[in-house]
Structure formats: C-alpha cells, structure tokens
Design a protein around this motif. Sequence first.
Motif, short mmCIF file in Angstrom:
data_model
loop_
_atom_site.label_atom_id
_atom_site.label_comp_id
_atom_site.label_asym_id
_atom_site.label_seq_id
_atom_site.Cartn_x
_atom_site.Cartn_y
_atom_site.Cartn_z
N GLN A 248 0.82 -1.21 0.00
CA GLN A 248 0.00 0.00 0.00
C GLN A 248 0.86 1.26 0.00
N SER A 249 2.00 1.21 0.67
CA SER A 249 2.85 2.39 0.75
C SER A 249 3.58 2.68 -0.55
N THR A 250 3.72 1.68 -1.45
CA THR A 250 4.45 1.88 -2.71
C THR A 250 3.53 2.21 -3.87
N GLN A 251 2.22 2.26 -3.64
CA GLN A 251 1.30 2.49 -4.76
C GLN A 251 1.11 3.96 -5.12
N GLY A 252 1.64 4.87 -4.30
CA GLY A 252 1.49 6.28 -4.63
C GLY A 252 0.08 6.75 -4.35
N ILE A 253 -0.55 7.35 -5.35
CA ILE A 253 -1.90 7.91 -5.19
C ILE A 253 -2.91 6.79 -4.99
N ASN A 254 -3.63 6.83 -3.89
CA ASN A 254 -4.74 5.91 -3.65
C ASN A 254 -5.92 6.73 -3.15
N PRO A 255 -6.74 7.26 -4.05
CA PRO A 255 -7.82 8.18 -3.64
C PRO A 255 -8.87 7.50 -2.78
N ARG A 256 -9.26 8.16 -1.73
CA ARG A 256 -10.26 7.58 -0.82
C ARG A 256 -11.68 7.76 -1.38
N GLY A 257 -11.91 8.88 -2.07
CA GLY A 257 -13.27 9.19 -2.50
C GLY A 257 -13.56 8.83 -3.95
N THR A 258 -12.62 8.19 -4.63
CA THR A 258 -12.81 7.83 -6.04
C THR A 258 -12.53 6.34 -6.18
N ALA A 259 -13.61 5.56 -6.27
CA ALA A 259 -13.45 4.11 -6.31
C ALA A 259 -13.07 3.62 -7.69
N GLU A 260 -13.68 4.20 -8.74
CA GLU A 260 -13.45 3.70 -10.11
C GLU A 260 -13.51 4.86 -11.08
N ALA A 261 -12.41 5.15 -11.73
CA ALA A 261 -12.38 6.27 -12.68
C ALA A 261 -11.15 6.15 -13.58
N ASP A 262 -11.25 6.75 -14.75
CA ASP A 262 -10.08 7.03 -15.58
C ASP A 262 -9.85 8.53 -15.52
N VAL A 263 -8.64 8.92 -15.14
CA VAL A 263 -8.28 10.34 -15.06
C VAL A 263 -7.55 10.67 -16.36
N ILE A 264 -8.11 11.58 -17.15
CA ILE A 264 -7.61 11.85 -18.50
C ILE A 264 -7.23 13.32 -18.60
N ALA A 265 -5.94 13.56 -18.79
CA ALA A 265 -5.43 14.94 -18.86
C ALA A 265 -4.70 15.16 -20.18
N LEU A 266 -4.94 16.30 -20.80
CA LEU A 266 -4.34 16.65 -22.09
C LEU A 266 -3.44 17.87 -21.95
N HIS A 267 -2.25 17.77 -22.55
CA HIS A 267 -1.36 18.95 -22.65
C HIS A 267 -0.94 19.08 -24.10
N MET A 268 -1.05 20.31 -24.65
CA MET A 268 -0.69 20.57 -26.04
C MET A 268 0.36 21.67 -26.11
N ASP A 269 1.28 21.51 -27.06
CA ASP A 269 2.34 22.51 -27.23
C ASP A 269 2.89 22.42 -28.65
N LYS A 270 2.81 23.51 -29.40
CA LYS A 270 3.41 23.62 -30.73
C LYS A 270 2.97 22.49 -31.68
N GLY A 271 1.67 22.24 -31.70
CA GLY A 271 1.14 21.25 -32.61
C GLY A 271 1.35 19.81 -32.18
N GLN A 272 1.82 19.59 -30.96
CA GLN A 272 1.99 18.25 -30.41
C GLN A 272 1.06 18.09 -29.21
N ALA A 273 0.64 16.86 -28.95
CA ALA A 273 -0.30 16.62 -27.85
C ALA A 273 0.11 15.37 -27.08
N CYS A 274 -0.09 15.40 -25.78
CA CYS A 274 0.10 14.22 -24.93
C CYS A 274 -1.13 14.08 -24.05
N VAL A 275 -1.69 12.89 -24.03
CA VAL A 275 -2.82 12.57 -23.16
C VAL A 275 -2.32 11.56 -22.13
N GLN A 276 -2.48 11.91 -20.88
CA GLN A 276 -2.08 11.03 -19.78
C GLN A 276 -3.34 10.42 -19.17
#
Length: 622
Positions: A248-276
Amino acid sequence: MDETDAQIIPLGHTVIADYVKSLTGAPGVYRMLDAQARVLYVGKARNLKARVSSYARLSGHSGRILRMISETATMMFLTTKTETEALLLEQNLIKQLKPKYNVLLRDDKSFPNILVTNHPFPMIKKHRGAKKEKGHYYGPFASAGAVTRSLAQLQRVFLLRNCSDSEFEGRTRPCLQYQIKRCAGPCVGKVTADEYREHVRDAERYLSGRSTDLQEKLAADMQAASDEMEFEKAAALRDRIKALTQVQSTQGINPRGTAEADVIALHMDKGQACVQVFFIRANQNWGNRDFYPRVGSEEIEASEVLEAFIGQFYDGKEPPRLLLLSHPIENTDLMADALSEKAERKVEILLPKRGEKAELIEFALRNAQQSLARKSAETATQAKLLKGLAEAFDLPKTPQRIEVYDNSHIQGAHAVGGMIVAGPDGFMKNHYRKFNIKGDDLTPGDDFGMMKEVLERRFKRLIKEDPLKKEGLWPDLLLIDGGIGQVSAVRAIMDKMGVSDIPMVGVAKGVDRDAGKEEFYRTGKPPFALRHNDPVLYFIQRMRDEAHRFAIGTHRAKRSKAISATPLDDVPGIGATRKRALLTHFGSAKAVSRAALADLKAVDGISDTIAETIYDYFHEKG
C-alpha cells in the motif's frame, strides 16, 4: 494539368455545395475524399444538411479546414437513427480509415487484467484480450509491467499459485515458489482447501478495494492465533500484514473518494499533444499511460482533441463508471450517452474544479506536461540523427522512413525474415513485419535467396497498394546487413521490380567484426567509415541490432511452435481445448493415434462425431 482539366474538376467548396442540395436533416456520418478516393476526414452530425453546408461557405474557416475543403473531390454519407449512433460510427471509421485531417490515436493496444481462475485451487495470472476464460477479472492495468509488479506483491501477501493447471496436477514436491514463500503449496497439500479459499477471498477483497477491512481481519486472526498459542500461524499472519502495508505504501496515489475512474489529462504545445490516463480501480492507482495522438495542426482546439481521443480510446474497451477530464469537450452529454450505451450502465463525465478529483487531474496534467517535454526532446534528437544520416550518405532528403532487413535460420530450418522501421519518432513498431520464408527451391542457408524473397514480397505489395507513393509507406532508405555483394544483389532485385529510386546502404562489420569499425557500401561509390564516436554511427548500430533482435525473436517463436507441434494439429475440428483434453487423457499424440474409437469417445469434451473424425484420420493414414 491544363485549363480544360481545371474546369472539369470543381473546387472543394463547390463540390460540397452540390451535395448539400440533396441532404436531409437526419443525423449521420460524412466522409470527405480527395481525387484519389482517399479519405481526408470523417465527421458526425446531428443534422447532416446543416453541418455539411457549413463547409460550403467561402470564409470563416481555419487554415486546416480550408486545406481539407480544397482537397475534397467527393463525399460519402451514412445516416443513423440517433446522434449517439453517429458518434460511435464516426470513431469506428476514424480508427479503420485513419483520415489525414482527423485527430488519430496511434497507440491503441489492449490493457492487461489480473485473472483469478475458476478452479478448486485458483491460480492468479496476467490476462490480455477477450475475457473468455472463466474466473474473476480485475483491471485494467496501465501496462504489463504494472500487472507483473502487482502479481509479485499479491503472491507475497496472499500466497496464491501462479502455475498452470497441468503443472499443478502433476507436482509431487513443492516448487521454488513455495520455498521462497510466494505460494502456500496447495499442489502437495501444504494448505487445506478451506485455508486456500480464504487466501483467495483475501486477495479478492484487496483487489476490490477493501484493503482496510482486510488488514483489520488479518490483525484479528493474528491475535486469535496468538491467544491460542499458535505462534507459527501468528507469525505468518504478521508477515502478511507487513507485506500488505508495504504494498500500500508503494502504490502512490490511492484516492479515498474515487473508487473507479479514468483520469484523463491533455497537454498541447506547438502542434503536439500528450494525453495522460491514470487508471483508478477499487480506490487504488493501477498505473498510468501516456498517448501521443496525431494532431497535425496548432490551430486545433483542445476540446476537439480530447473528444476524439475519448471516442477512439473506448471504441474497443469497456469504460469505467467515471471519466475525469482536464478540459471540457464539445459534446459531453452525447459522449456520456454513447459510452453508457457501450458499457450497458451509466458512465459519467466530470470536469472537477476542487477537492480530491481536481488534485488527481492536476497530478495527471503535470505528468502529461513532463511526458510531452521528454517526447519533444527525443524527437528533436531523432531529427538531428536523421539529418546527420542524410548528410553522411548523401541522401537527396532527410529520411522519414528507414527500413532495415535481417534473416534468421539454423542451417536453413525455420527461416524467417524481419523488417524493422525507424522514423522521426524512433522505432515504429506497429510497422514491423515478419516474413516466413516459403521458397521450396532455396538451398538451406541461402541468405541471398531469402533476402530476394522478402524484398519481392514487400515491394510487390507496396506497388499494388500504394503505386503513387502517397501513403507514407515507401522507405526513403534501405539498410542492408552486408557489404558490396549484398548491396549489388539487392539493387539487382529492386531494379528488376522497377524500384530503382530508393537509396540503399550496406552495413558491414569491418575489421575484426567489431562494433564501431563498421564500413558502409553504396553502389558505384567507394566504401567509407564514420568516426568512432559519431552519434549517427550509434544510431545505425541501434537499428541494425533491433533488426537482428526482431528477426531472432521471430525465428525462435517459429521454431518453438514447430517443436511443440503434434499430428493432432492437422486433424479437422481439433483446436487447442480438444487437443489439451486428448493429451491429458492419453498422455501423448502417439497414444491418441493408436486409441480405439470407444476410448476416444470416453474423453471429456470429445463428441462421438469428433471421435470418429480423429479415428478415421489416423487409420486412413495407416
């Protein structure tokens, strides 16, 4: 093109305006195609007539849309009952057709799960693909590495077996996993069925997010064992609690209030895009993955990129109950309806502004920014290497696609050819190809003959599928493993096929066959070498080594398959499941071939008809 031709072929907006006249206001999907019938763009519409008519205007478009309109020579339409159906169809067509002007998700592999099998003594293992095997599935995990790490942790805590059912049934002594305390040893009775089932239930509690309840239960069991003076059992439970705490200590983020989700973040720069994308399941972080969709223009809006990504990403995957997004999308309600229809349950899409969910987005967004910065740096380095390669070999332009070929065999047996591809983004693994060498007239070990077969198959297909060289599938450079003899032979093969304009370079090991002393050969020019510490030389070595690795791996897989082959593989109607049942029952393929018809019918899973087919197959062959 002369003036007459220019009058025959109308401008794109005129073509579109002609189609508008016959369109209805129904929802549907439209395709824009160029003069060679290649799909430029796939779009959806609530009202086809209204949406398509917007393209017929002469103003108000971005440069990207204007270019797309100008190339449009014809259009295709497909009406649907609802806009939701149109959205689903649109994303499916984009994935299939890969249009030039659509946002395109280029890396779309399936994600692995953890499977607890349906068995009296269940095993725990990694599973990828369709969920056909019976058991309980937990996932998805972001990568095979994330699953491997989780499995190692689960084995250490819950002592579940990871051996196959046939290994489990055939063991008479404990294996190494038992010795190093990674398995309870159910195969040889080191744990009772009830005790092992309790281990399985504990593992499933953990995978379902009930780790706090599990720790309390284990602590209570440890205290009870201690009170009853079962100190060995208490010590084992203490070790499991300690291991669980460490996990449990090595898993990093373990949200208490979010049981099931995909967290989708987009960053764009100079015509390039990364979705995490972060995968949150059972209140646990099950890893993250970055994606680099093809955007193609700095003018495109983040909302369009993110909506296209979501539609394509979940086209072949089951969405979670909640999507957390970093940016708003154009059709939030429509996308939620489409995903809910696919999942056959409610899927919610949120754009969190505060609290734990907003912190998850912020964390994912920071990862997306860092990933895109690293990717951009790698791309810049790769661009310098490609430019250096063009200068070193006097190429007419900087290569965007380099193909490297290699063969692998053992004295001619199980011969295969491999092709790897490198370009501006590094190795393009989804473009790799393997070739099973089929030439019956080849002399064993004839490398020239093997290379001839591979190149002929490769380029005859290219000539057929992309004769105008418009799809970006033709190489700008061929790297050949060998000296002037190999280069001359390859040039003769290419000339015979009418493909004489592709530069090629032979890479020979040079003096003492040492890396760093390579010599390079081109037809009609003297051989030369690069200086020992030249980055371009290292780049060429990496490509050659990758081609060798790929060819060797393909050869080993083919050889392994041939070694494990049995006469049962050729019997009509015998697949993997029936083959396993027969071998388990009789012990060998030879015993199956000698079995009486009545004995074949007695095998579980073998019907009377299949038994007769097997019996007739072996007895007709004598």
